[in-house]
Design a protein around this motif. Structure first.
Motif, PDB file in Angstrom:
ATOM      1  N   TRP A 146       0.833  -1.207   0.000  1.00 40.38           N
ATOM      2  CA  TRP A 146       0.000   0.000   0.000  1.00 40.38           C
ATOM      3  C   TRP A 146       0.870   1.261   0.000  1.00 40.38           C
ATOM      4  CZ3 TRP A 146      -4.805   1.283  -0.975  1.00 40.38           C
ATOM      5  CH2 TRP A 146      -5.299   2.511  -0.524  1.00 40.38           C
ATOM      6  N   LEU A 147       1.884   1.297   0.846  1.00 39.00           N
ATOM      7  CA  LEU A 147       2.785   2.449   0.889  1.00 39.00           C
ATOM      8  C   LEU A 147       3.543   2.596  -0.437  1.00 39.00           C
ATOM      9  CD1 LEU A 147       4.243   2.072   4.508  1.00 39.00           C
ATOM     10  CD2 LEU A 147       2.498   3.679   3.713  1.00 39.00           C
ATOM     11  N   PHE A 148       3.958   1.485  -1.009  1.00 35.49           N
ATOM     12  CA  PHE A 148       4.687   1.529  -2.275  1.00 35.49           C
ATOM     13  C   PHE A 148       3.815   2.098  -3.389  1.00 35.49           C
ATOM     14  CE2 PHE A 148       5.847  -0.602  -6.284  1.00 35.49           C
ATOM     15  CZ  PHE A 148       7.139  -0.125  -6.431  1.00 35.49           C
ATOM     16  N   ILE A 150       1.197   4.093  -3.111  1.00 40.17           N
ATOM     17  CA  ILE A 150       0.941   5.514  -2.874  1.00 40.17           C
ATOM     18  C   ILE A 150       2.145   6.357  -3.301  1.00 40.17           C
ATOM     19  CG2 ILE A 150       0.531   7.249  -1.093  1.00 40.17           C
ATOM     20  CD1 ILE A 150      -1.920   5.611  -1.741  1.00 40.17           C
ATOM     21  N   VAL A 151       3.331   5.935  -2.926  1.00 46.74           N
ATOM     22  CA  VAL A 151       4.536   6.692  -3.286  1.00 46.74           C
ATOM     23  C   VAL A 151       4.720   6.722  -4.799  1.00 46.74           C
ATOM     24  CG1 VAL A 151       7.056   6.717  -3.117  1.00 46.74           C
ATOM     25  CG2 VAL A 151       5.683   6.292  -1.074  1.00 46.74           C
ATOM     26  N   MET A 152       4.516   5.591  -5.463  1.00 48.16           N
ATOM     27  CA  MET A 152       4.675   5.537  -6.910  1.00 48.16           C
ATOM     28  C   MET A 152       3.665   6.431  -7.627  1.00 48.16           C
ATOM     29  SD  MET A 152       7.283   3.750  -7.670  1.00 48.16           S
ATOM     30  CE  MET A 152       6.996   3.497  -9.421  1.00 48.16           C
ATOM     31  N   ILE A 154       2.285   9.167  -6.394  1.00 50.78           N
ATOM     32  CA  ILE A 154       2.672  10.562  -6.168  1.00 50.78           C
ATOM     33  C   ILE A 154       3.828  10.961  -7.077  1.00 50.78           C
ATOM     34  CG2 ILE A 154       3.678  12.136  -4.471  1.00 50.78           C
ATOM     35  CD1 ILE A 154       2.068  10.669  -2.327  1.00 50.78           C
ATOM     36  N   VAL A 155       4.847  10.113  -7.174  1.00 46.96           N
ATOM     37  CA  VAL A 155       6.003  10.426  -8.020  1.00 46.96           C
ATOM     38  C   VAL A 155       5.592  10.518  -9.488  1.00 46.96           C
ATOM     39  CG1 VAL A 155       8.234   9.563  -8.830  1.00 46.96           C
ATOM     40  CG2 VAL A 155       7.647   9.416  -6.407  1.00 46.96           C
ATOM     41  N   ASP A 156       4.792   9.557  -9.944  1.00 48.18           N
ATOM     42  CA  ASP A 156       4.348   9.574 -11.343  1.00 48.18           C
ATOM     43  C   ASP A 156       3.483  10.797 -11.632  1.00 48.18           C
ATOM     44  OD1 ASP A 156       4.151   8.392 -13.964  1.00 48.18           O
ATOM     45  OD2 ASP A 156       2.099   7.812 -13.469  1.00 48.18           O
ATOM     46  N   SER A 157       2.613  11.167 -10.710  1.00 47.80           N
ATOM     47  CA  SER A 157       1.734  12.336 -10.913  1.00 47.80           C
ATOM     48  C   SER A 157       2.550  13.622 -10.967  1.00 47.80           C
ATOM     49  CB  SER A 157       0.700  12.411  -9.788  1.00 47.80           C
ATOM     50  OG  SER A 157      -0.126  11.268  -9.785  1.00 47.80           O
TER      51      SER A 157
END
Length: 207
Positions: A146-148, A150-152, A154-157
């Motif tokens: 789940w954390l992975f 979310i981080v991915m 955010i970075v992609d956006s």
């Protein structure tokens, strides 16, 4: 004393008769036949204009109930055209939030690439199932996954927003671009087949 005696009829003549005389004369003049070659005072309307005027009069609702029914029918027709435009991409009937070349470019920019955010919903279902299993190792995996995710996302956006701003400024320097990036990011959260308006470009096809 006047040098010539005035007749009594002239002295005691009624003023009302004098005032009626011009009006009677105008009436008698108006009853005279008009010359067919004389102008009528206004131009003769064309046949198309006369038909449109008669049609508008005939279509005018006469009661409040008819006006409400006409308004419902117009709203239903407009919504049907809007649904067709969302499927075909017809700019004429799209909602206001989807109109314009800037919004069209934002949609094509998202639809032409893979976005991690569009897989958020199926990944969220998988993570939810893993977290419900009464096994500590799987629950830990679900939390890390789940954390992975979310981080991915955010970075992609952030990368999408930076690249899109550059292209918008280059392609539409004079067009208002307020809200276009947020509009594109919200579209990226939807699965491709569920997006409205429907995608008009293929993956890998640059807008």
């Amino acid at each position: 004393m006047p040098p010539y005696p005035l007749p009594l009829g002239f002295v005691f003549r009624s003023r009302a008769k004098d005032e009626k005389a011009p009006a009677d004369k105008a009436l008698t003049d108006s009853t005279q036949p008009r010359d067919p070659q004389a102008p009528k005072g206004r131009p003769t309307p064309k046949r198309s204009e006369a038909q449109s005027q008669r049609r508008s009069v005939a279509n005018t609702p006469t009661t409040r109930k008819e006006a409400a029914k006409r308004q419902r029918d117009d709203r239903r027709t407009h919504m049907a055209k809007q649904r067709e435009a969302l499927a075909s991409g017809d700019e004429r009937y799209l909602p206001a939030r989807d109109k314009g070349p800037v919004r069209k470019f934002a949609r094509d920019f998202i639809d032409s690439r893979f976005c991690i955010a569009e897989f958020f919903l199926p990944l969220a279902v998988i993570i939810l199932v893993l977290s419900m299993v009464q096994i500590a190792q799987l629950q830990n995996v679900a939390l890390l996954l789940w954390l992975f995710v979310i981080v991915m996302i955010i970075v992609d956006s952030i990368g999408i927003a930076i690249r899109m701003k550059k292209q918008l400024n280059a392609r539409f320097p004079d067009e208002p671009k307020r809200g276009a990036v947020a509009y594109a990011l919200m579209r990226s959260l939807q699965m491709r087949r569920l997006r409205l308006p429907k995608p008009q470009v293929k993956r890998g096809e640059r807008p």
